[in-house]
Design a protein around this motif. Structure first.
Motif, PDB file in Angstrom:
ATOM      1  N   ALA A  26       6.987  22.484  10.815  1.00 15.66           N
ATOM      2  CA  ALA A  26       8.133  22.640   9.917  1.00 15.66           C
ATOM      3  C   ALA A  26       8.570  24.105   9.898  1.00 15.66           C
ATOM      4  O   ALA A  26       8.131  24.906  10.717  1.00 15.66           O
ATOM      5  CB  ALA A  26       7.765  22.158   8.520  1.00 15.66           C
ATOM      6  N   SER A  27       9.464  24.409   8.957  1.00 17.91           N
ATOM      7  CA  SER A  27       9.960  25.780   8.839  1.00 17.91           C
ATOM      8  C   SER A  27       9.932  26.202   7.384  1.00 17.91           C
ATOM      9  O   SER A  27       9.826  25.366   6.481  1.00 17.91           O
ATOM     10  CB  SER A  27      11.388  25.859   9.399  1.00 17.91           C
ATOM     11  OG  SER A  27      12.221  24.987   8.663  1.00 17.91           O
ATOM     12  N   VAL A  28      10.038  27.495   7.168  1.00 14.34           N
ATOM     13  CA  VAL A  28      10.051  28.036   5.804  1.00 14.34           C
ATOM     14  C   VAL A  28      11.175  29.058   5.694  1.00 14.34           C
ATOM     15  O   VAL A  28      11.409  29.830   6.619  1.00 14.34           O
ATOM     16  CB  VAL A  28       8.688  28.670   5.444  1.00 14.34           C
ATOM     17  CG1 VAL A  28       8.247  29.719   6.459  1.00 14.34           C
ATOM     18  CG2 VAL A  28       8.710  29.296   4.044  1.00 14.34           C
ATOM     19  N   GLN A  29      11.875  29.025   4.556  1.00 15.07           N
ATOM     20  CA  GLN A  29      12.904  30.024   4.291  1.00 15.07           C
ATOM     21  C   GLN A  29      12.311  31.123   3.404  1.00 15.07           C
ATOM     22  O   GLN A  29      11.648  30.824   2.403  1.00 15.07           O
ATOM     23  CB  GLN A  29      14.105  29.386   3.580  1.00 15.07           C
ATOM     24  CG  GLN A  29      14.799  28.304   4.417  1.00 15.07           C
ATOM     25  CD  GLN A  29      16.070  27.773   3.758  1.00 15.07           C
ATOM     26  OE1 GLN A  29      16.353  28.067   2.592  1.00 15.07           O
ATOM     27  NE2 GLN A  29      16.837  26.979   4.491  1.00 15.07           N
ATOM     28  N   ILE A  30      12.554  32.363   3.789  1.00 12.53           N
ATOM     29  CA  ILE A  30      12.082  33.503   2.994  1.00 12.53           C
ATOM     30  C   ILE A  30      13.297  34.333   2.596  1.00 12.53           C
ATOM     31  O   ILE A  30      14.059  34.793   3.460  1.00 12.53           O
ATOM     32  CB  ILE A  30      11.066  34.343   3.790  1.00 12.53           C
ATOM     33  CG1 ILE A  30       9.822  33.484   4.076  1.00 12.53           C
ATOM     34  CG2 ILE A  30      10.693  35.605   3.017  1.00 12.53           C
ATOM     35  CD1 ILE A  30       8.733  34.186   4.865  1.00 12.53           C
ATOM     36  N   PRO A  31      13.532  34.474   1.278  1.00 10.35           N
ATOM     37  CA  PRO A  31      14.726  35.195   0.836  1.00 10.35           C
ATOM     38  C   PRO A  31      14.622  36.695   1.103  1.00 10.35           C
ATOM     39  O   PRO A  31      13.534  37.266   1.038  1.00 10.35           O
ATOM     40  CB  PRO A  31      14.786  34.933  -0.673  1.00 10.35           C
ATOM     41  CG  PRO A  31      13.403  34.572  -1.069  1.00 10.35           C
ATOM     42  CD  PRO A  31      12.726  33.981   0.144  1.00 10.35           C
ATOM     43  N   THR A  32      15.766  37.323   1.397  1.00 11.25           N
ATOM     44  CA  THR A  32      15.775  38.772   1.621  1.00 11.25           C
ATOM     45  C   THR A  32      16.726  39.429   0.617  1.00 11.25           C
ATOM     46  O   THR A  32      17.565  38.774   0.003  1.00 11.25           O
ATOM     47  CB  THR A  32      16.241  39.127   3.047  1.00 11.25           C
ATOM     48  OG1 THR A  32      17.618  38.761   3.205  1.00 11.25           O
ATOM     49  CG2 THR A  32      15.398  38.419   4.100  1.00 11.25           C
ATOM     50  N   ALA A  33      16.579  40.753   0.479  1.00  9.26           N
ATOM     51  CA  ALA A  33      17.389  41.569  -0.444  1.00  9.26           C
ATOM     52  C   ALA A  33      17.187  41.120  -1.894  1.00  9.26           C
ATOM     53  O   ALA A  33      16.129  40.625  -2.236  1.00  9.26           O
ATOM     54  CB  ALA A  33      18.853  41.581  -0.022  1.00  9.26           C
ATOM     55  N   TRP A  34      18.258  41.215  -2.690  1.00  3.20           N
ATOM     56  CA  TRP A  34      18.117  41.003  -4.128  1.00  3.20           C
ATOM     57  C   TRP A  34      18.338  39.544  -4.536  1.00  3.20           C
ATOM     58  O   TRP A  34      18.825  38.737  -3.741  1.00  3.20           O
ATOM     59  CB  TRP A  34      19.099  41.892  -4.884  1.00  3.20           C
ATOM     60  CG  TRP A  34      20.508  41.796  -4.349  1.00  3.20           C
ATOM     61  CD1 TRP A  34      21.065  42.546  -3.356  1.00  3.20           C
ATOM     62  CD2 TRP A  34      21.527  40.854  -4.738  1.00  3.20           C
ATOM     63  NE1 TRP A  34      22.357  42.151  -3.115  1.00  3.20           N
ATOM     64  CE2 TRP A  34      22.667  41.128  -3.963  1.00  3.20           C
ATOM     65  CE3 TRP A  34      21.586  39.834  -5.687  1.00  3.20           C
ATOM     66  CZ2 TRP A  34      23.848  40.399  -4.095  1.00  3.20           C
ATOM     67  CZ3 TRP A  34      22.757  39.103  -5.824  1.00  3.20           C
ATOM     68  CH2 TRP A  34      23.879  39.394  -5.029  1.00  3.20           C
ATOM     69  N   THR A  35      17.961  39.216  -5.777  1.00  4.93           N
ATOM     70  CA  THR A  35      18.321  37.929  -6.381  1.00  4.93           C
ATOM     71  C   THR A  35      18.957  38.238  -7.743  1.00  4.93           C
ATOM     72  O   THR A  35      18.954  39.391  -8.183  1.00  4.93           O
ATOM     73  CB  THR A  35      17.097  37.024  -6.632  1.00  4.93           C
ATOM     74  OG1 THR A  35      16.344  37.571  -7.723  1.00  4.93           O
ATOM     75  CG2 THR A  35      16.213  36.934  -5.396  1.00  4.93           C
ATOM     76  N   GLN A  36      19.449  37.186  -8.428  1.00  2.05           N
ATOM     77  CA  GLN A  36      19.976  37.383  -9.788  1.00  2.05           C
ATOM     78  C   GLN A  36      18.842  37.467 -10.794  1.00  2.05           C
ATOM     79  O   GLN A  36      19.061  37.772 -11.956  1.00  2.05           O
ATOM     80  CB  GLN A  36      20.820  36.190 -10.235  1.00  2.05           C
ATOM     81  CG  GLN A  36      21.798  35.638  -9.256  1.00  2.05           C
ATOM     82  CD  GLN A  36      21.971  34.135  -9.492  1.00  2.05           C
ATOM     83  OE1 GLN A  36      22.221  33.680 -10.599  1.00  2.05           O
ATOM     84  NE2 GLN A  36      21.818  33.357  -8.441  1.00  2.05           N
TER      85      GLN A  36
END
Ligand SMILES: [Zn+2]
Length: 319
Positions: free
Chosen positions: A167-177
């Motif tokens: 499978a795959s995984v998403q990893i967030p980059t930069a800022w969030t709210q």
């Protein structure tokens, strides 16, 4: 055909009422601090199914399918139920590390998850809910380490599950709210994880969100690891052009980060329109556009999409 690889579903009455306050990107970024009482209210509300609202937007902007995942306060089970009502349009991803709400600060030990617990929750989401991969993980839920090797150690049980299921995984980059966690938005540590798990595909979402500092790190990690992909929501056409030059189109994919909050943005353009424009401004080549709009997502999620269809078809027999 366009596939949106990055969509958050599930909403709350207070979020739905906030539309007039959220017409620009800076409005969304400032929502938590500018309207704190309204922002925090969802933690005490019952979630709402916003699948129909999403489908209306998909139809309006010509998006064939969306790969959907949770948002703060929304469970994996709730996401799977929304997707199951629209199985030909929505394909669900698991988030085994729930994003924080105003009532579950991970600085309190009881709100942390162990690496093993995260792996168990992911196995449950795949086996019981039919989820086809992993959406944006909230790393702070299972780790407060700073060294890339230590972070990769904490992620090991989850990555083992992902590698085993191809499978795959998403990893967030930069800022969030959301409050805190900005440290992990610099994806330099992902290089260590990508190197240890070459058979697991890793998608760096938002590819730095238009900020040069984060984008260069995304590019460095993607250059060095063939299993790292970049997703373009919140980015810019100039960053996309550069990414095309450096890693080529086969590891770049379209996404919008559509969510019950981001869908309200209108000025200068809705998030879906902005993402489509970024692709169109970055390249005139129809083959490259096709690769970005759908082919990369199909190669990442195609097996998964058929797994989800099979899960839905077999479900009545199981129930
Ligand atoms: Zn997102």
């Amino acid at each position: 055909m366009i596939i949106d690889s990055h969509v958050h579903v599930g909403t709350f009455p207070s979020v739905e009422s906030a539309g007039p306050l959220l017409s620009t990107v800076p409005d969304v970024v400032a929502f938590r601090t500018r309207h704190r009482e309204l922002y925090e209210r969802f933690a005490h509300e019952e979630p709402l199914d916003n699948g129909e609202t999403l489908i209306e937007d998909l139809d309006k902007y010509g998006i064939a399918k969306a790969i959907v995942q949770s948002r703060p306060g929304i469970s994996n089970d709730f996401v799977a139920r929304i997707a199951a009502r629209h199985p030909n349009r929505l394909i669900p991803l698991a988030v085994p590390t729930p994003w924080l709400t105003p009532t579950d600060d991970p600085r309190q030990a009881q709100n942390m998850m162990s690496p093993k617990e995260v792996a168990v929750e992911l196995e449950r989401c795949i086996a019981e809910l039919g989820m086809v991969g992993v959406g944006e993980i909230f790393l702070r839920r299972l780790s407060r380490k700073l060294h890339p090797e230590d972070i990769a150690d904490d992620l090991a049980p989850m990555m083992d599950v992902i590698a085993r299921h191809e499978a795959s995984v998403q990893i967030p980059t930069a800022w969030t709210q959301l409050p805190g966690g900005l440290y992990y938005g610099d994806p330099i540590w992902v290089d260590e994880v990508a190197n240890r798990y070459p058979s697991a595909r890793i998608v760096l979402t938002k590819m730095g969100r238009g900020i040069d500092h984060y984008f260069e790190k995304c590019l460095s990690v993607a250059m060095r690891n063939e299993n790292v992909y970049l997703e373009i929501s919140g980015s810019s056409s100039s960053h996309l052009r550069r990414a095309l030059q450096v890693i080529g189109p086969t590891r770049l994919l379209f996404g919008t980060d559509w969510s019950p909050v981001w869908r309200f943005v209108r000025d200068p353009a809705p998030v879906v329109v902005k993402s489509i424009q970024n692709v169109e401004e970055a390249t005139d080549d129809p083959d490259v556009r096709r690769q970005l709009f759908s082919s990369t997502a199909l190669s990442l999620y195609d097996v998964s999409i058929s797994k989800w269809t099979r899960h839905i078809q077999e479900r009545p027999a199981r129930d």
